[in-house]
Scaffold this active site. Sequence first.
Site, PDB file in Angstrom:
ATOM      1  N   HIS A   1      -7.356  -9.091   4.546  1.00  0.00           N
ATOM      2  CA  HIS A   1      -7.479  -7.632   4.607  1.00  0.00           C
ATOM      3  C   HIS A   1      -8.902  -7.229   5.000  1.00  0.00           C
ATOM      4  O   HIS A   1      -9.108  -6.413   5.903  1.00  0.00           O
ATOM      5  CB  HIS A   1      -7.133  -7.017   3.251  1.00  0.00           C
ATOM      6  CG  HIS A   1      -5.681  -7.089   2.918  1.00  0.00           C
ATOM      7  ND1 HIS A   1      -5.156  -6.591   1.751  1.00  0.00           N
ATOM      8  CD2 HIS A   1      -4.635  -7.611   3.601  1.00  0.00           C
ATOM      9  CE1 HIS A   1      -3.860  -6.793   1.721  1.00  0.00           C
ATOM     10  NE2 HIS A   1      -3.514  -7.420   2.825  1.00  0.00           N
TER      11      HIS A   1
ATOM     12  N   SER B   1      -0.303  -7.622   7.290  1.00  0.00           N
ATOM     13  CA  SER B   1      -1.246  -6.705   6.651  1.00  0.00           C
ATOM     14  C   SER B   1      -2.659  -6.832   7.214  1.00  0.00           C
ATOM     15  O   SER B   1      -3.387  -5.841   7.275  1.00  0.00           O
ATOM     16  CB  SER B   1      -1.255  -6.917   5.136  1.00  0.00           C
ATOM     17  OG  SER B   1      -1.514  -8.268   4.815  1.00  0.00           O
TER      18      SER B   1
END
Length: 277
Positions: free
Chosen positions: A222, A171
């Site tokens: 992230h 991610s």
Amino acid sequence: MTQKAMLCPRCRQLIGSEESVCSWCGAQRSSAWWRPTAWVQGGVDGVWLVKAIVTVNIIIYAFSIILSMGRGNAAGLLSMLSPDQMSLMLLGATGTVPIDGYSGYWTVITANYLHGGILHLIFNLMALRQIAPWVTQEYGPGRMFVIYTLGGVCGYLVSYLAGVPFTIGASGAICSLIGSLLYYGRSRGGVYGATVFREVSGWVFGLALFGFIMPGINNWAHGGGIIGGIVLGLLLGYDERNRENALHRLLALLCAATTVGLLGWRILVLVALGGGH
């Protein structure tokens, strides 16, 4: 629709990007000519590259499951589909524990290809297949892979500095692709640029909301990935201002060689040790 022209890596003649066989020398797209040579000469298309990233993620996930089962951690369906923490650590999970405790600085690369379960893998690969082709369209396949790799590293470095002890997943690298689209939309401007920026900003908001609602989400990775993608987009440029060149493709080749080398090294070591026992 018109198809882009590309160079055949074997004979160096111009052919259509969708041709499966070179009309000049007869080399097939599936042949060895279209692999390492094409990285530098511009013959690798984005579709093949995204498929390659997806395939490597699936292979590493499957190996982590097999490794976990070999360690006696296969009781129940959920356990069968979720590798145990030790198996992930041996394969290259990152964080303060692997880096500070075992000098695993290289794990900031390998952790991008590790996943904690089948849903984790599926969600990340679905996002990758949606976002990576868009980044490839605007930056080219070589720069897309450089952003994916180095942006993922940026995400995990931020996560490490934030003190996250153990983390895995693609991610952060995917967020770096999102960051590069943020930069592209803002930098390009115009109706299309504004549309890109608005849509991708919605993704960022959704990621932030999801990260704060769901437990166990590495928001540091992230955020670091998004920032890394913005910076890399600025440094590398995009096609409308700076066409992808041999240097970009060489950087992509170095990223690919490093990634495959590290993942292959971990697999070979674990196989030689009998599954990490």
